[in-house]
Motif scaffolding. Structure first.
Motif, short mmCIF file in Angstrom:
data_model
loop_
_atom_site.label_atom_id
_atom_site.label_comp_id
_atom_site.label_asym_id
_atom_site.label_seq_id
_atom_site.Cartn_x
_atom_site.Cartn_y
_atom_site.Cartn_z
N HIS A 1 17.59 9.43 6.36
CA HIS A 1 18.45 10.60 6.20
C HIS A 1 17.68 11.88 5.85
O HIS A 1 18.30 12.93 5.71
CB HIS A 1 19.53 10.33 5.13
CG HIS A 1 18.99 9.98 3.79
ND1 HIS A 1 19.12 8.71 3.26
CD2 HIS A 1 18.31 10.69 2.86
CE1 HIS A 1 18.56 8.67 2.07
NE2 HIS A 1 18.06 9.87 1.82
N ALA A 28 22.91 5.78 12.59
CA ALA A 28 21.50 6.19 12.55
C ALA A 28 20.84 6.21 13.93
O ALA A 28 20.07 7.14 14.24
CB ALA A 28 20.71 5.31 11.58
N SER A 75 20.82 6.36 4.12
CA SER A 75 20.33 5.34 5.03
C SER A 75 18.81 5.28 4.96
O SER A 75 18.13 6.30 5.06
CB SER A 75 20.79 5.60 6.47
OG SER A 75 20.51 6.92 6.87
N ALA A 131 22.26 15.91 8.54
CA ALA A 131 22.53 15.28 9.83
C ALA A 131 23.22 16.27 10.76
O ALA A 131 24.09 17.03 10.33
CB ALA A 131 23.42 14.05 9.65
N PRO A 168 22.81 10.02 8.83
CA PRO A 168 23.69 10.34 7.71
C PRO A 168 23.17 9.72 6.41
O PRO A 168 22.45 8.72 6.43
CB PRO A 168 25.03 9.70 8.11
CG PRO A 168 24.94 9.47 9.58
CD PRO A 168 23.49 9.22 9.86
N ARG A 169 23.55 10.32 5.30
CA ARG A 169 23.21 9.76 3.99
C ARG A 169 24.23 8.70 3.59
O ARG A 169 25.41 8.84 3.90
CB ARG A 169 23.22 10.87 2.93
CG ARG A 169 22.10 11.86 3.04
CD ARG A 169 22.24 12.95 1.99
NE ARG A 169 23.45 13.75 2.21
CZ ARG A 169 23.49 14.85 2.94
NH1 ARG A 169 22.42 15.29 3.55
NH2 ARG A 169 24.63 15.50 3.08
N PRO A 211 26.67 4.86 7.85
CA PRO A 211 25.41 5.60 8.02
C PRO A 211 24.38 4.82 8.84
O PRO A 211 23.65 5.41 9.66
CB PRO A 211 24.93 5.84 6.58
CG PRO A 211 26.17 5.80 5.76
CD PRO A 211 27.03 4.75 6.41
#
Length: 375
Positions: free
Chosen positions: A211, A264, A220, A23, A217-218, A260
């Protein structure tokens, strides 16, 4: 965007974006703000989080061409597939159809579902197993030709993971529907890498990660469910909002970290057509560089994808243990992260391309790998 726009260590060549994604700092900053908000006042944060999730879901749905009421956030595709498998009724003797390019965790989930329900997994082998030389139409004919009166469910990829090939999803969905077969599409790599119109595809269940190629972000991901299945969705973990039905029944799990998902939508500005075109062209050049300098054999590829695969020399990385060892050697000696995958009769090297990559990364890998493989 370049490496400075990410939190990645610039001393390494990150050529494995397809595995875990990355990200941008801008998106991570927004996630940090959300986390601080949550910690300052947890009661207020969780009291409003469902409405905020719904707003974020509508923005992601617009990006994916999905009905927002038919879309739920999930942590990743593994969860999305698990929910889908849990929602389709199966009986002893029913068949679950999968392909030989299926992602390992998804195959395990399909086989566990078969063991639990008494169903049977039938795995089809696509043509060109040794070199990836199959077309989308050949893949469709192979899958649809394996359907029997007992076939109840088909699980297949949008983009294959280990072999980086694009399957003809609409052709498969239409063909399976005509034969009365329910479809689950593993679209882990699709959001952000290719144009997606989930409603137009029409799968019963379609699940993708945000992600990886959509810069979120992780962890998601999303699970899209066709209208006829929404009242029958069975979450793997039952929560307080089970009573509200899909999508809340899937999304809400108490005090899980929702940041996350809320961050997103802020990542969508980076997932542009220009980025996709740039990455596809770059990874094509990277594949040629590895072939010319390191002598690896390119697999057939799909020009719109940001991943490409090459076959390693015989006897190298043909088992999981060998693949892990080679991957570690490449990182330790060359400072490169790559995707090394075992494949029947061959080891595969999967390249990714993202905005922080450049031609020099692939040249460095190819030059070092040529020496490393000779040893």
């Amino acid at each position: 965007m370049d490496i400075d726009d990410f939190a990645l260590d610039p001393s390494f060549a990150h050529l494995n974006h397809g595995s875990f994604g990355a990200a941008p700092r801008h998106v991570l900053k927004r996630q940090d703000e959300l986390r601080r908000e949550m910690e300052r006042d947890p009661d207020s944060f969780f009291a409003t989080v469902l409405d905020r999730i719904a707003k974020a879901r509508h923005e992601i749905a617009a990006f994916l061409g999905s009905d927002p009421e038919g879309l739920a956030f999930v942590t990743n595709v593994t969860e999305g597939v698990a929910v889908a498998l849990n929602s389709v009724p199966l009986a002893p003797g029913d068949e679950i159809l999968i392909g030989d390019h299926i992602y390992g965790a998804v195959e395990i989930a399909a086989r566990r579902t078969a063991a639990r329900t008494g169903a049977k997994v039938v795995q089809v082998t696509l043509p060109g197993r040794a070199d990836g030389e199959w077309t989308g139409e050949q893949a469709a004919e192979t899958f649809l030709g394996a359907v029997t009166p007992r076939t109840k469910l088909a699980v297949f990829d949008h983009i294959t993971s280990s072999t980086a090939r694009l399957l003809p999803v609409r052709r498969l969905v239409d063909g399976f529907r005509a034969l009365g077969v329910v479809t689950i599409v593993d679209a882990a790599h699709a959001p952000g890498m290719v144009d997606v119109d989930v409603s137009e595809l029409g799968a019963d269940f379609w699940t993708g990660n945000l992600h990886k190629w959509a810069f979120a972000p992780r962890p998601s991901g999303v699970l899209a469910v066709a209208p006829q299945w929404r009242d029958r969705v069975e979450p793997v973990i039952v929560s307080f909002f089970q009573r509200d039905g899909f999508p809340r029944s899937v999304e809400f799990q108490g005090t899980r970290d929702y940041t996350p998902w809320l961050a997103a939508p802020h990542a969508l500005a980076f997932a542009t057509p220009e980025v996709r075109v740039r990455n596809a062209a770059l990874v094509a050049r990277g594949q040629r560089i590895l072939a010319e300098i390191a002598g690896l054999v390119p697999w057939r590829s799909d020009p719109e994808l940001s991943m490409r695969v090459l076959r390693l020399p015989p006897g190298i990385a043909e088992t999981t243990e060998q693949a892990e060892a080679l991957s570690a050697d490449i990182f330790r000696q060359l400072g490169c992260h790559t995707g090394i995958k075992p494949w029947p009769g061959a080891g595969l090297l999967r390249l990714s391309a993202q905005t922080y990559n450049h031609d020099s990364h692939y040249t460095h890998l190819a030059t070092g790998l040529r020496t490393l493989l000779k040893r």
